[in-house]
Scaffold this motif. Structure first.
Motif, PDB file in Angstrom:
ATOM      1  N   MET A   1      -7.921 -12.748  -7.510  1.00 45.63           N
ATOM      2  CA  MET A   1      -7.658 -12.281  -6.148  1.00 45.63           C
ATOM      3  C   MET A   1      -6.312 -11.572  -6.134  1.00 45.63           C
ATOM      4  N   GLY A   2      -6.295 -10.360  -5.771  1.00 34.98           N
ATOM      5  CA  GLY A   2      -5.061  -9.580  -5.691  1.00 34.98           C
ATOM      6  C   GLY A   2      -4.606  -9.459  -4.252  1.00 34.98           C
ATOM      7  N   VAL A   3      -3.407  -8.979  -4.116  1.00 35.43           N
ATOM      8  CA  VAL A   3      -2.870  -8.772  -2.765  1.00 35.43           C
ATOM      9  C   VAL A   3      -3.262  -7.369  -2.347  1.00 35.43           C
ATOM     10  N   HIS A   4      -3.951  -7.278  -1.276  1.00 36.18           N
ATOM     11  CA  HIS A   4      -4.392  -5.984  -0.757  1.00 36.18           C
ATOM     12  C   HIS A   4      -3.742  -5.763   0.590  1.00 36.18           C
ATOM     13  N   GLY A   5      -3.608  -4.511   0.982  1.00 32.48           N
ATOM     14  CA  GLY A   5      -3.074  -4.199   2.319  1.00 32.48           C
ATOM     15  C   GLY A   5      -4.014  -4.712   3.381  1.00 32.48           C
ATOM     16  N   ARG A   6      -3.474  -4.867   4.564  1.00 31.00           N
ATOM     17  CA  ARG A   6      -4.317  -5.353   5.659  1.00 31.00           C
ATOM     18  C   ARG A   6      -5.386  -4.340   5.978  1.00 31.00           C
ATOM     19  N   ARG A   7      -6.502  -4.867   6.260  1.00 30.31           N
ATOM     20  CA  ARG A   7      -7.586  -3.972   6.611  1.00 30.31           C
ATOM     21  C   ARG A   7      -8.065  -4.316   8.007  1.00 30.31           C
ATOM     22  N   GLY A   8      -8.259  -3.294   8.772  1.00 28.23           N
ATOM     23  CA  GLY A   8      -8.822  -3.500  10.113  1.00 28.23           C
ATOM     24  C   GLY A   8     -10.320  -3.565  10.004  1.00 28.23           C
ATOM     25  N   ARG A   9     -10.964  -3.457  11.097  1.00 27.94           N
ATOM     26  CA  ARG A   9     -12.417  -3.499  11.012  1.00 27.94           C
ATOM     27  C   ARG A   9     -12.942  -2.224  10.384  1.00 27.94           C
ATOM     28  N   GLY A  10     -13.957  -2.355   9.715  1.00 23.49           N
ATOM     29  CA  GLY A  10     -14.585  -1.223   9.061  1.00 23.49           C
ATOM     30  C   GLY A  10     -13.900  -0.846   7.764  1.00 23.49           C
ATOM     31  N   GLY A  11     -12.973  -1.627   7.258  1.00 24.94           N
ATOM     32  CA  GLY A  11     -12.341  -1.356   5.985  1.00 24.94           C
ATOM     33  C   GLY A  11     -11.246  -0.300   6.029  1.00 24.94           C
ATOM     34  N   ARG A  12     -10.810   0.128   7.201  1.00 23.79           N
ATOM     35  CA  ARG A  12      -9.729   1.127   7.280  1.00 23.79           C
ATOM     36  C   ARG A  12      -8.381   0.441   7.288  1.00 23.79           C
ATOM     37  N   ARG A  13      -7.378   1.134   6.778  1.00 26.53           N
ATOM     38  CA  ARG A  13      -6.039   0.568   6.775  1.00 26.53           C
ATOM     39  C   ARG A  13      -5.404   0.701   8.156  1.00 26.53           C
ATOM     40  N   ALA A  14      -4.503  -0.228   8.447  1.00 27.38           N
ATOM     41  CA  ALA A  14      -3.780  -0.184   9.717  1.00 27.38           C
ATOM     42  C   ALA A  14      -2.760   0.957   9.667  1.00 27.38           C
ATOM     43  N   PRO A  15      -2.466   1.575  10.809  1.00 24.28           N
ATOM     44  CA  PRO A  15      -1.495   2.680  10.798  1.00 24.28           C
ATOM     45  C   PRO A  15      -0.101   2.192  10.396  1.00 24.28           C
TER      46      PRO A  15
END
Length: 146
Positions: free
Chosen positions: A3-17
């Motif tokens: 398990m790696g550290v990934h950026g936060r993802r919003g719904r639908g797999g898009r990154r937060a602004p």
């Protein structure tokens, strides 16, 4: 499963602004503008038309009566309302400089008609300087009212 550290993802797999502002381009633009103003400011100061005989300055508060050197419209020279020939001016100014001065120093007011040639006024100022009278003030009238 790793398990790696990934950026936060919003719904639908898009990154937060991203909530940070990149200020590097802003600093670059501001430095360029600063350089432009530093280069152009001296050029603007020399191109300003000046009408020297008019002034809104307050009169000087002074106890001792200053010596007045005047040039009228015909170019005649006066020292304290007494006419002086141009050839006799250096000697008269030397005598004036040799006289005892008040404690605050000898002041000379130079009054010249606005229609005179600038070089004519500068010749009189040169004679004042050569005589050692270095506290010279140019006198002007109040601003013309329309």
């Amino acid at each position: 499963m790793a398990m790696g550290v990934h950026g936060r993802r919003g719904r639908g797999g898009r990154r937060a602004p991203m909530a940070e502002i990149n200020v590097t381009p802003l600093v670059d633009v501001m430095l360029v503008l600063l350089i432009i103003f530093m280069v152009t400011a001296p050029l603007l100061a020399t191109g300003v038309p000046v009408d020297l005989p008019q002034s809104r300055a307050a009169p000087l508060d002074q106890q001792a009566k200053p010596t007045q050197v005047s040039l009228d419209a015909q170019g005649r020279i006066f020292i304290d309302d007494a006419p002086v020939a141009e050839a006799a001016l250096p000697q008269r100014l030397a005598d004036l400089a040799a006289a005892p001065a008040p404690p605050e120093g000898r002041r000379v007011y130079l009054r010249a008609d606005r229609s005179l040639d600038y070089g004519r006024v500068m010749r009189v100022m040169g004679e004042l300087n050569r005589a050692g009278l270095n506290h010279v003030a140019l006198v002007s009238t109040g601003e013309d009212q329309p």
